[in-house]
Every structure is written in structure tokens, then in C-alpha cells.
Design a protein around this motif. Sequence first.
Motif, short mmCIF file in Angstrom:
data_model
loop_
_atom_site.label_atom_id
_atom_site.label_comp_id
_atom_site.label_asym_id
_atom_site.label_seq_id
_atom_site.Cartn_x
_atom_site.Cartn_y
_atom_site.Cartn_z
N VAL A 11 0.84 -1.20 0.00
CA VAL A 11 0.00 0.00 0.00
C VAL A 11 0.88 1.24 0.00
O VAL A 11 0.72 2.14 -0.82
CB VAL A 11 -0.93 0.02 1.23
N LEU A 12 1.82 1.28 0.91
CA LEU A 12 2.66 2.48 1.01
C LEU A 12 3.43 2.73 -0.27
O LEU A 12 3.51 3.85 -0.75
CB LEU A 12 3.63 2.31 2.20
N ALA A 14 2.59 1.89 -3.29
CA ALA A 14 1.70 2.35 -4.34
C ALA A 14 1.30 3.80 -4.11
O ALA A 14 1.19 4.59 -5.05
CB ALA A 14 0.46 1.46 -4.41
N VAL A 15 1.08 4.16 -2.88
CA VAL A 15 0.69 5.53 -2.58
C VAL A 15 1.81 6.48 -3.00
O VAL A 15 1.57 7.53 -3.55
CB VAL A 15 0.40 5.70 -1.07
N ASN B 68 -3.13 -2.42 -8.41
CA ASN B 68 -2.53 -1.19 -7.90
C ASN B 68 -3.01 -0.90 -6.48
O ASN B 68 -3.67 0.11 -6.23
CB ASN B 68 -2.88 0.00 -8.81
N PRO B 69 -2.73 -1.79 -5.56
CA PRO B 69 -3.26 -1.59 -4.21
C PRO B 69 -2.72 -0.30 -3.61
O PRO B 69 -1.55 0.03 -3.79
CB PRO B 69 -2.76 -2.81 -3.45
N GLY B 70 -3.60 0.43 -2.95
CA GLY B 70 -3.19 1.65 -2.26
C GLY B 70 -3.35 2.91 -3.06
O GLY B 70 -3.08 4.00 -2.57
N LEU B 71 -3.80 2.78 -4.29
CA LEU B 71 -4.03 3.97 -5.10
C LEU B 71 -5.12 4.83 -4.45
O LEU B 71 -6.07 4.32 -3.87
CB LEU B 71 -4.47 3.55 -6.51
N LYS B 72 -4.99 6.14 -4.60
CA LYS B 72 -6.01 7.03 -4.06
C LYS B 72 -7.33 6.83 -4.81
O LYS B 72 -7.35 6.54 -6.00
CB LYS B 72 -5.58 8.49 -4.19
N ILE B 105 -4.44 7.49 4.34
CA ILE B 105 -3.13 7.74 3.75
C ILE B 105 -2.36 8.66 4.69
O ILE B 105 -2.82 9.77 4.97
CB ILE B 105 -3.27 8.41 2.37
N VAL B 115 -7.82 -0.55 -1.08
CA VAL B 115 -7.19 -1.87 -1.08
C VAL B 115 -8.27 -2.94 -1.03
O VAL B 115 -9.38 -2.69 -0.53
CB VAL B 115 -6.26 -2.06 0.15
#
Lengths: 165, 165
Positions: A11-12, A14-15, B68-72, B105, B115
Motif C-alpha cells: 500500500v505504502l 503504491a501511494v 494497484n493496491p493503495g491507489l487514491k 493515507i 485496497v
Amino acid sequence: MGVTASGRTRVLEAVRDAARFDAGPLDRRLGYWLRRAQLAVFRDFFATFESYDIRPAQYSILTVIESNPGLKQGVVGEALGIKRANFVAMIDELQGRGLVRRAPIPGDRRSHALVLTAEGARLTAELHAVSDRHEGKLIAAIGETAYRDLFAPLNALARLGEGER
Amino acid sequence: MGVTASGRTRVLEAVRDAARFDAGPLDRRLGYWLRRAQLAVFRDFFATFESYDIRPAQYSILTVIESNPGLKQGVVGEALGIKRANFVAMIDELQGRGLVRRAPIPGDRRSHALVLTAEGARLTAELHAVSDRHEGKLIAAIGETAYRDLFAPLNALARLGEGER
DNA sequence: CGACAATTGTTATGACATATAACAATCTGC
DNA sequence: GCAGATTGTTATATGTCATAACAATTGTCG
């Protein structure tokens, strides 16, 4: 379930670079791209036909009536894949705008034969020219060869569920 | 009023064999066939995914989050061409079904990182298999070559109005 | 720092498209 | 002539796409 284990870190990551984007399996899903392409093409249609207040379905209706004057309302709708319940209001509007006429059919007082009015015929001819411009933009986007080769497979796809009726 | 002159006869002729149908200029309108094909493909999608209660948009969302885990939230929506106002309810539902989670985030309390839950990841993997079956039916309908060659032009069409943003 | 602009998610709303059910008028077949 | 099918119609529900407005938060810049 490897996802759960490394979930937080991924997650981090990708962010951090949210700009990058991976379509993943999606870019090999035909329905997805059909939808995206259709929406984009319709958007261009709306832009091109802006001054005419004509939607894609309306152009298709006028064209079918032009090529098949006198067809019964239900037949026109079915030819375009429009349920007859939804077709009523569409014809109502075109008739209200003086483009289409519901003519009586001798021998069947249930049905209406659809024909273009003089004004409808004039406008439809004009719309064909506008549509040609629209089509030209599509050809410019993908090339003449790809354009020409699209029709056969799209046609086949459109007939997909035809056996079940 | 040339139409009026020969109108009546042409109407009667057409009525007589209403079975025949001429698409006219319409069969060379790419947008028309794109739309018809897309609707038929989606119908097959619904049939194939019937037991899962998953719509095309939902499958695409799950797939993008999986890849794309964690994308806004906004980025995921934009990637799929979904306006963020409309995206809210879609994520609400997937979250309500326990498939997707809105994660905070660090450093931006406005945004949410999307996610998959463990259940969401499991289901999405299963959906890929179902989607493969669906895709197989499309290939069967148009042939592998045509299938493969469709993606590039559809992709180009989907990017049509991209310059204007 | 503090005013101001931009971003993000959200709610509300409207225009369309699509689908089904039910109905009245009419036609068809027996 | 009657039962069932056809045709157009109304009503209704759902889903998709678009825009406007708003609150909370973040970024910018003097």
C-alpha cells in the motif's frame, strides 16, 4: 493469501508513486475496451452534431426510416435493438419536431408506418454529411485499414446472443 | 415535396415486405456498431457473471485495485474514466460487501487509499477465471486473429478526445 | 504566519438509456 | 364468435453519465 502478509508495505509503495497505473488483466478484456471506445466515439458524435441537437439513437432512427420508409414502428425499433416500450417516446419526439410521421397502415389499425416528413428527409441528408465528418475523425485516429477491418468483428459480436431468442 | 409525390406507393411497398430491412448508411457508422457490439458483449458478461452479482464496472474496479493496491480513490476512478462523484457510491457498495477497504493515507487526511480485503482478493481471483470464460466466448464468436487485432484500434479510439483536456 | 487557491471526497440532482409489467385496441386462427 | 397473439402505449425501476455545490484538508505565497 500473500496479499494480506505484505499488504501494508505494498500500500505504502503504491501511494508513493500514485502516478503510475497498471491496467493489469483489464487491458485484455474486450468488453472494457469496447465500452471505453464506444463512450469516446459517442462523445465525438455529440461534439460533431452539437448544433443539430441530435443524439446517436435519433440519427440511427432517421437513417433506418429513410432507407426503409413505411416500416412498422415495432420493426424499426427491433431493427435498432430498441424495446418498443422505449421506442414510443423517441418517435414522439421526432414526430413533435416534424421529422417523422406515423402513417396509418391499411388493413392493420394497430400498427403505424413510419415515414420521414419532407423536413425530416432534408435534415437526414444533412446529417449524413455531418456523420461523414465524424467518421473521418475516427479514421484519422486509427487509420483506414484498421477502420475498415473493425466492422466485421463488431458485427459478429453484436450478434452474440442471437441463438437464445 | 418530392417525398409526398411518391410517398404513398413507397410506403405500401415497404409495408408489404416488412421483413426485409436495409441498414442503409448505418452499417458504415462505426459508433453504431461499437454500441451494438458493446451491448451484446455486456449482455454476455451479465449472463456469465450471473451468480456473482458483479457488474462490468465493479469487476474493472476490483481488478485495478488488485493490480494497484493503495491507489487514491480519485486516481482509481480516473483510471477507469469514472467521475469521482459517481465513484463514491460504487466504492460504498464494494466496501459494504466487504470486498474493498478505504485505508487512511499518512500525510493526507483528505484522500483514501483503496485496497482489497482478503475476501475481495479471493473473489477477484475467482472473477478472473469467470472473465476468462466470458472472453473465450468472444473469441469463439470472431476468431482469435480478429480478437487480438481489436485491442489496438479500440485503445486508440478510447483516447479520442484526450487532447482537449 | 495567514489569506487564498487547489485538491479530495462527498451529496444532490438531472438527463438518458435500458428493462419489465400491465393494459387497451386490434387482429388471427380455429 | 372467442381465445390468444400482436401492437402501441403507459408506468415504473434501475443503471450510467454529467454538473454544481460544499466541507475538510492541503498547498502556495506574500
